[in-house]
Scaffold this motif. Structure first.
Motif, PDB file in Angstrom:
ATOM      1  N   MET A 274       0.857  -1.181   0.000  1.00  0.00           N
ATOM      2  CA  MET A 274       0.000   0.000   0.000  1.00  0.00           C
ATOM      3  C   MET A 274       0.890   1.225   0.000  1.00  0.00           C
ATOM      4  O   MET A 274       1.757   1.391   0.842  1.00  0.00           O
ATOM      5  N   GLU A 275       0.707   2.078  -0.941  1.00  0.00           N
ATOM      6  CA  GLU A 275       1.544   3.257  -1.056  1.00  0.00           C
ATOM      7  C   GLU A 275       0.804   4.477  -0.526  1.00  0.00           C
ATOM      8  O   GLU A 275      -0.417   4.572  -0.599  1.00  0.00           O
ATOM      9  N   GLN A 276       1.543   5.417   0.001  1.00  0.00           N
ATOM     10  CA  GLN A 276       0.933   6.649   0.452  1.00  0.00           C
ATOM     11  C   GLN A 276       0.452   7.399  -0.780  1.00  0.00           C
ATOM     12  O   GLN A 276       1.212   7.746  -1.668  1.00  0.00           O
TER      13      GLN A 276
ATOM     14  N   SER B 102       9.189   0.432  16.453  1.00  0.00           N
ATOM     15  CA  SER B 102       9.270  -0.557  15.377  1.00  0.00           C
ATOM     16  C   SER B 102       7.909  -0.724  14.700  1.00  0.00           C
ATOM     17  O   SER B 102       7.803  -0.795  13.473  1.00  0.00           O
ATOM     18  N   HIS B 103       6.867  -0.778  15.512  1.00  0.00           N
ATOM     19  CA  HIS B 103       5.501  -0.927  15.011  1.00  0.00           C
ATOM     20  C   HIS B 103       5.124   0.262  14.125  1.00  0.00           C
ATOM     21  O   HIS B 103       4.569   0.092  13.030  1.00  0.00           O
TER      22      HIS B 103
ATOM     23  N   ASP C   3       4.348   2.920   8.679  1.00  0.00           N
ATOM     24  CA  ASP C   3       4.804   3.868   7.659  1.00  0.00           C
ATOM     25  C   ASP C   3       5.205   3.148   6.376  1.00  0.00           C
ATOM     26  O   ASP C   3       4.878   3.597   5.274  1.00  0.00           O
ATOM     27  N   ALA C   4       5.884   2.027   6.516  1.00  0.00           N
ATOM     28  CA  ALA C   4       6.309   1.270   5.339  1.00  0.00           C
ATOM     29  C   ALA C   4       5.118   0.760   4.547  1.00  0.00           C
ATOM     30  O   ALA C   4       5.174   0.668   3.306  1.00  0.00           O
ATOM     31  N   LEU C   5       4.014   0.444   5.229  1.00  0.00           N
ATOM     32  CA  LEU C   5       2.810  -0.059   4.560  1.00  0.00           C
ATOM     33  C   LEU C   5       1.906   1.067   4.069  1.00  0.00           C
ATOM     34  O   LEU C   5       0.891   0.816   3.425  1.00  0.00           O
ATOM     35  N   GLY C   6       2.260   2.301   4.398  1.00  0.00           N
ATOM     36  CA  GLY C   6       1.426   3.427   3.982  1.00  0.00           C
ATOM     37  C   GLY C   6       0.209   3.637   4.866  1.00  0.00           C
ATOM     38  O   GLY C   6      -0.721   4.349   4.486  1.00  0.00           O
ATOM     39  N   ILE C   7       0.181   3.011   6.033  1.00  0.00           N
ATOM     40  CA  ILE C   7      -0.924   3.203   6.979  1.00  0.00           C
ATOM     41  C   ILE C   7      -0.594   4.428   7.820  1.00  0.00           C
ATOM     42  O   ILE C   7       0.298   4.391   8.667  1.00  0.00           O
ATOM     43  N   ASP C   8      -1.308   5.516   7.570  1.00  0.00           N
ATOM     44  CA  ASP C   8      -0.903   6.775   8.183  1.00  0.00           C
ATOM     45  C   ASP C   8      -1.895   7.329   9.204  1.00  0.00           C
ATOM     46  O   ASP C   8      -1.627   8.347   9.831  1.00  0.00           O
ATOM     47  N   HIS C   9      -3.047   6.690   9.382  1.00  0.00           N
ATOM     48  CA  HIS C   9      -4.017   7.137  10.384  1.00  0.00           C
ATOM     49  C   HIS C   9      -4.008   6.166  11.563  1.00  0.00           C
ATOM     50  O   HIS C   9      -4.232   4.957  11.379  1.00  0.00           O
ATOM     51  N   VAL C  10      -3.758   6.670  12.761  1.00  0.00           N
ATOM     52  CA  VAL C  10      -3.708   5.827  13.948  1.00  0.00           C
ATOM     53  C   VAL C  10      -4.475   6.499  15.086  1.00  0.00           C
ATOM     54  O   VAL C  10      -4.673   7.719  15.088  1.00  0.00           O
TER      55      VAL C  10
ATOM     56  N   GLY D 245      15.811  10.139  19.818  1.00  0.00           N
ATOM     57  CA  GLY D 245      16.297  11.479  19.542  1.00  0.00           C
ATOM     58  C   GLY D 245      17.216  11.545  18.329  1.00  0.00           C
ATOM     59  O   GLY D 245      17.603  12.638  17.895  1.00  0.00           O
ATOM     60  N   LYS D 246      17.555  10.399  17.762  1.00  0.00           N
ATOM     61  CA  LYS D 246      18.418  10.379  16.592  1.00  0.00           C
ATOM     62  C   LYS D 246      17.622  10.743  15.340  1.00  0.00           C
ATOM     63  O   LYS D 246      16.435  10.416  15.226  1.00  0.00           O
ATOM     64  N   PRO D 247      18.253  11.397  14.388  1.00  0.00           N
ATOM     65  CA  PRO D 247      17.536  11.773  13.169  1.00  0.00           C
ATOM     66  C   PRO D 247      17.265  10.571  12.272  1.00  0.00           C
ATOM     67  O   PRO D 247      18.037   9.614  12.227  1.00  0.00           O
ATOM     68  N   LEU D 248      16.115  10.605  11.588  1.00  0.00           N
ATOM     69  CA  LEU D 248      15.762   9.599  10.600  1.00  0.00           C
ATOM     70  C   LEU D 248      16.002  10.146   9.203  1.00  0.00           C
ATOM     71  O   LEU D 248      16.024  11.358   8.998  1.00  0.00           O
ATOM     72  N   LYS D 249      16.141   9.251   8.239  1.00  0.00           N
ATOM     73  CA  LYS D 249      16.448   9.696   6.878  1.00  0.00           C
ATOM     74  C   LYS D 249      15.241  10.292   6.165  1.00  0.00           C
ATOM     75  O   LYS D 249      15.387  10.942   5.140  1.00  0.00           O
ATOM     76  N   GLN D 250      14.042  10.008   6.683  1.00  0.00           N
ATOM     77  CA  GLN D 250      12.857  10.641   6.107  1.00  0.00           C
ATOM     78  C   GLN D 250      11.824  10.831   7.205  1.00  0.00           C
ATOM     79  O   GLN D 250      11.933  10.271   8.295  1.00  0.00           O
TER      80      GLN D 250
END
Length: 626
Positions: free
Chosen positions: A318-320, A411-412, A417-424, A466-471
């Motif tokens: 599933m893509e965003q 992790s969850h 995010d990887a599955l494009g599920i953006d509403h929680v 607190g570490k930065p993520l790539k996106q």
């Protein structure tokens, strides 16, 4: 001369006592101590609890020895005082019971729902030691209570029968009435335990009166022993660091008669119950004359089959999509979210049929809880992905603080995010000890406020560490809200803190009072995020009473309960939909966000209500959203 226990329950319904542990907790004794040690250190406290139950009408007292075995006491360095603690517990109860009351020695499960935490030989030794102490002090019977599997029950029962023909009450704790933890149906468990010498077969803890009634129903046609019933005072709610129970004493009195009609001969209370609950039971059963127990018929023993679903075809990711969020939609028009519970087994056929039907009805999102009421269900992450890929419906996934530590939670969320599920929807989650796997742990690394803030932190491209993520993630985070409270203004203040933590929208517990809907709108009109008002159609009169009396956060009006009273099956569901439409008449006028909850997988009910929302809003379905 006082009759023995067997004679007594043969002629009348005996009134049992109520909770000891939760009652002591309410009196200020903290969790984490040995309540059984109080038999030695504070005998006057235990005696006072017993006396209050006797004064309320109890005829059978349980000794304060539920966890007074070697294994449990060793956790407090008290393993050398097993005999002393058990004997003291019986003496204290005997003094309070007087010459007319009965005292049964309470023995609890040692495994506590865990399957391999202690060997069979150790179990036998520990049960034997405790049984010897209780019998030596002169109890009138033994109650084996809060057992989760037949195997451990038989171990304890056999130890009693080796040394005594004393009356034995065998009580299971089952959240799901279908089976014990070791796989036996209730009818199978009854047959096995009765053949091994139990005098009474019953249930305690884990569930409230409604669950106990359902458990008794599974035994109709096979039950030839007297039954015992000791329900909790509903489902525990965890509020401000304390456990609270909501089932009223009056409700217990009403349900006691139904228990007696179904063959219960000992009726009391478990967690959350008080002398007030026992007094109502006693009052309700005054002059009650029990009917003879039915003749045995083992033809109805369950032979449940496991239904396997077909292996699903491979799904595409599933893509965003960039489609408008629910927050965007609800600003423009009525928007409907429908909740559908993930299945408790491996067959998703009915669930997917429900999702497809709701899709046809025009819902804007399908929401799935995260093991609500601490009952194990299929992963809502997996189902959310399947729902979107097969139907195109937007998944809105609940995430509870209960089940995952900080590592697991991040992790969850990364998986979503990887599955494009953006509403929680971020929720605290019901305590694990009250679910179907009571031996599991509640994590609660995060509060609901903190989990909202940290999910929104991922939107900033910053990990929990607190570490930065790539996106950056793109989560739209909801907060849960219960308007069924005495002080609505204080609840709104708590909600404001969730909004300050980053909540984008609000989903409420179900509301059954039109006036409360209006009050809620007035109390929240200053908030600048949308509120989805919760409505759950009632499925039956029994369902209505269960929700009102036993489920935290749900309150039904007297008028609604009266209209649902006695209705079952299609008649009950029809009235539930009718009441739901009346609530929607008010809700749709004051809120654009509608949150419908599907009862017992009756998705036809929420599909009807969804279509009714569109009738009210005069919306015509368009290809943009379907």
């Amino acid at each position: 001369m006082r009759p023995d226990l067997r004679q007594a329950w043969g002629n009348k319904v005996l009134i049992g006592d109520g909770a000891m542990g939760t009652f002591l907790y309410q009196k200020g004794f903290p969790v984490g101590i040995s309540y059984e040690e109080l038999n030695l250190t504070s005998p006057e406290v235990i005696g006072d609890v017993h006396r209050q139950y006797i004064e309320a009408g109890a005829q059978v007292l349980e000794s304060n020895t539920f966890s007074a075995n070697y294994d449990k006491l060793s956790k407090y360095g008290l393993e050398s005082r097993v005999d002393e603690i058990n004997r003291a517990g019986v003496r204290i109860a005997r003094e309070a019971a007087g010459k007319d009351g009965y005292v049964v020695g309470a023995i609890g499960s040692i495994r506590g729902g865990k399957r391999n935490n202690i060997s069979t030989d150790e179990l036998k030794r520990h049960f034997e030691q405790q049984i010897h102490s209780l019998l030596s002090e002169g109890v009138d019977g033994i109650v084996l209570e809060t057992f989760y599997d037949v195997e451990e029950m038989l171990l304890a029962l056999s130890q009693v029968r080796k040394v005594s023909d004393m009356p034995v009450i065998s009580q299971f704790a089952v959240e799901d009435i279908a089976r014990t933890l070791d796989g036996h149906t209730m009818t199978e468990a009854f047959r096995i335990v009765s053949q091994e010498g139990a005098d009474v077969f019953g249930f305690n803890c884990r569930t409230g009166p409604n669950g106990m009634l359902r458990a008794l129903e599974t035994l109709q046609g096979v039950k030839t022993l007297p039954a015992s019933v000791f329900p909790n005072a509903g489902i525990a709610d965890y509020v401000d660091g304390e456990y609270r129970y909501g089932a009223s004493p009056e409700y217990f009195g009403k349900m006691a008669v139904q228990f007696a009609d179904m063959g219960a001969r000992i009726i009391g209370g478990c967690c959350g119950t008080t002398p007030a609950h026992i007094a109502e039971i006693s009052s309700a059963l005054t002059n009650y004359i029990p009917s003879p127990l039915p003749e045995p018929s083992m033809e109805d023993v369950d032979r449940d089959r496991i239904v396997l679903h077909e292996h699903p075809e491979q799904e595409q990711g599933m893509e965003q999509s960039g489609e408008p969020t629910l927050v965007d939609l609800v600003k423009e028009r009525h928007t409907v979210i429908v909740e559908l519970d993930p299945p408790r087994d491996l067959d998703i056929t009915k669930f997917m049929k429900g999702a497809e039907a709701l899709k046809r009805a025009g819902v804007d999102a399908l929401t799935m809880a995260d093991n609500s009421l601490a009952v194990t269900r299929m992963s809502n992450m997996a189902l959310g992905h399947l729902v979107h890929s097969r139907t195109g419906l937007r998944p809105l996934i609940h995430i509870a603080c209960r089940d995952r530590n900080l590592i697991g939670t991040q992790s969850h969320m990364m998986g979503f995010d990887a599955l494009g599920i953006d509403h929680v929807l971020a929720v605290t989650g019901d305590p694990a000890r009250f679910g179907d796997l009571p031996g599991s742990s509640s994590v609660y690394d995060l509060t609901s406020f903190e989990i909202i803030r940290m999910i929104k932190q991922l939107n900033e491209g910053v990990a929990f560490s607190g570490k930065p993520l790539k996106q950056k993630a793109k989560f739209v985070v909801g907060a849960a809200f219960n308007p069924n409270v005495r002080h609505l203004d204080k609840a709104v203040q708590r909600l404001e803190k969730k909004i300050a933590s980053g909540a984008d929208y609000v989903m409420t517990q179900p509301v059954y009072d039109p006036e409360l809907i209006v009050k809620l709108r007035e109390a929240t009109k200053h908030l600048d995020i949308p509120i989805f008002i919760g409505i759950m159609p009632l499925a039956s009169g029994r369902n209505a009473e269960y929700l009102h009396n036993e489920v935290p956060g749900i309150q039904l009006s007297d008028e609604v309960r009266e209209r649902m009273a006695g209705l079952e099956g299609e008649e009950g569901r029809s009235m539930g939909v009718k009441i739901g439409k009346e609530l929607l008449d008010v809700a749709a006028e004051h809120f654009k966000g509608i949150y419908l909850m599907t009862p017992f997988m009756f998705y036809e009910m929420t599909a009807q209500l969804t279509e009714y929302v569109w009738e009210l809003s005069d919306r015509r379905l368009s290809p943009l959203f379907h």
